[in-house]
Design a protein around this motif. Structure first.
Motif, short mmCIF file in Angstrom:
data_model
loop_
_atom_site.label_atom_id
_atom_site.label_comp_id
_atom_site.label_asym_id
_atom_site.label_seq_id
_atom_site.Cartn_x
_atom_site.Cartn_y
_atom_site.Cartn_z
N ASP A 86 0.84 -1.20 0.00
CA ASP A 86 0.00 0.00 0.00
C ASP A 86 0.88 1.25 0.00
N LEU A 87 1.33 1.64 -1.18
CA LEU A 87 2.20 2.80 -1.32
C LEU A 87 1.39 4.09 -1.33
N ILE A 88 2.00 5.16 -0.89
CA ILE A 88 1.37 6.48 -0.98
C ILE A 88 1.85 7.11 -2.29
N LEU A 89 1.08 6.91 -3.35
CA LEU A 89 1.52 7.31 -4.68
C LEU A 89 1.75 8.81 -4.79
N GLU A 90 0.98 9.59 -4.05
CA GLU A 90 1.11 11.04 -4.13
C GLU A 90 2.51 11.50 -3.71
N ASN A 91 3.13 10.77 -2.81
CA ASN A 91 4.47 11.14 -2.36
C ASN A 91 5.54 10.69 -3.35
N ILE A 92 5.28 9.59 -4.03
CA ILE A 92 6.26 9.06 -4.99
C ILE A 92 6.19 9.82 -6.31
N PHE A 93 4.95 10.21 -6.70
CA PHE A 93 4.74 10.91 -7.98
C PHE A 93 4.01 12.23 -7.69
N PRO A 94 4.74 13.28 -7.35
CA PRO A 94 4.10 14.54 -6.94
C PRO A 94 3.20 15.16 -8.01
N SER A 95 3.49 14.93 -9.28
CA SER A 95 2.70 15.55 -10.36
C SER A 95 1.61 14.61 -10.88
N LEU A 96 1.32 13.55 -10.17
CA LEU A 96 0.35 12.55 -10.61
C LEU A 96 -1.06 13.16 -10.73
N ILE A 97 -1.70 12.89 -11.85
CA ILE A 97 -3.10 13.29 -12.04
C ILE A 97 -3.97 12.07 -11.79
N TYR A 98 -4.76 12.11 -10.73
CA TYR A 98 -5.49 10.91 -10.34
C TYR A 98 -6.78 11.26 -9.60
N LYS A 99 -7.64 10.24 -9.51
CA LYS A 99 -8.81 10.27 -8.64
C LYS A 99 -8.78 9.00 -7.80
N LYS A 100 -9.31 9.09 -6.58
CA LYS A 100 -9.42 7.90 -5.73
C LYS A 100 -10.88 7.51 -5.62
N ASN A 101 -11.15 6.19 -5.67
CA ASN A 101 -12.52 5.75 -5.50
C ASN A 101 -12.77 5.33 -4.05
N SER A 102 -14.01 4.94 -3.77
CA SER A 102 -14.40 4.63 -2.39
C SER A 102 -13.74 3.37 -1.86
N PHE A 103 -13.17 2.54 -2.74
CA PHE A 103 -12.50 1.32 -2.31
C PHE A 103 -10.98 1.49 -2.22
N GLY A 104 -10.50 2.72 -2.35
CA GLY A 104 -9.08 2.98 -2.20
C GLY A 104 -8.26 2.81 -3.45
N GLY A 105 -8.90 2.57 -4.59
CA GLY A 105 -8.17 2.44 -5.85
C GLY A 105 -7.90 3.79 -6.48
N TYR A 106 -6.91 3.82 -7.37
CA TYR A 106 -6.54 5.04 -8.09
C TYR A 106 -6.95 4.94 -9.55
N LYS A 107 -7.47 6.00 -10.10
CA LYS A 107 -7.64 6.15 -11.55
C LYS A 107 -6.68 7.25 -11.98
N ILE A 108 -5.67 6.87 -12.74
CA ILE A 108 -4.54 7.75 -13.05
C ILE A 108 -4.57 8.10 -14.53
N LYS A 109 -4.47 9.38 -14.81
CA LYS A 109 -4.59 9.87 -16.19
C LYS A 109 -3.22 10.15 -16.79
#
Length: 242
Positions: free
Chosen positions: A73-96
């Protein structure tokens, strides 16, 4: 395609390295860098449509979306500061990305495992193929280890060329109903008896939501209420005998 499941398993294993090359040849450098960064921190797995289409069609189809699972369970926001994403209610990422969307999940947060539908304390990887709704998704590919992890339902899918139900419990039965017909049409494959029985059992409770879920998921209505009702009625005689 071979008819014995062991033979099909062997054919899949023969594709381990070929699929790895196929995948990397068909992604852009920004996606490759993203995935390789993840691989340096955790194990990364591909699942769903890319694998299914690879074995069905054996030719390149442009990737519009990529489904990934990661072990930790990585914190993607810290690894990829410029990441464009949304999080869903189950904790998944949708990354553009420019041309592709990536849906990314953590193994232990995938719905069936997280909701307790299946309990596998020490063997999450081999459990995952048993947690899919459709049999054509009952396979994952380890990008770190360059190998497939195959569920028996995927072997049967390649043998029988039918779309079938694996795990009935699902948070979106309305979408499952629509997708059953969508993938049957898209892949030109028939629907198996267990899935027909599911459609029969769940249609009435979800018929008022089927157009709305299509707009939310596809951005448009692919099947009118009347069309879906007619298709459900066509499968009822078979489903009644299941």
């Amino acid at each position: 395609m071979a008819k014995k499941l062991n033979d099909i398993q062997n054919l899949i294993e023969d594709e381990n390295f070929l699929f790895h090359n196929y995948f990397y040849e068909n992604i852009d450098s920004d996606i490759e860098n993203f995935i390789n960064t993840l691989k340096n921190r955790t194990k990364v797995f591909i699942f769903s449509g890319i694998i299914r289409d690879y074995f069905l069609f054996k030719k390149h189809t442009p990737f519009r979306d990529i489904d990934l699972i990661i072990e930790d369970d990585l914190i993607l926001e810290n690894i990829f500061p410029s990441l464009i994403y949304k999080k869903n209610s189950f904790g998944g990422y949708k990354i553009k990305f420019d041309t592709v969307e990536i849906d990314l999940w953590v193994i232990k947060k995938t719905w069936a495992l997280n909701q307790g539908q299946l309990k596998f304390e020490f063997d999450y990887l081999n459990a995952l193929p048993k947690t899919t709704f459709f049999n054509f998704s009952s396979i994952i590919y380890s990008l770190n280890d360059k190998r497939f992890i195959v569920g028996i339902d995927f072997l049967r899918f390649l043998r029988d060329k039918k779309i079938e139900l694996v795990l009935e419990e699902n948070p979106y039965p309305d979408l499952c109903i629509v997708n059953s017909f969508y993938y049957s049409d898209k892949l030109n494959l028939s629907i198996g008896d267990k899935l027909k029985s599911y459609l029969k059992s769940n249609y009435k409770n979800n018929e008022d939501y089927l157009e709305n879920i299509q707009i939310k998921h596809f951005g448009k209505i692919l099947y009118s209420d009347e069309c879906l009702k007619e298709r459900i009625e066509r499968i009822l005689p078979t489903a009644n005998n299941v």
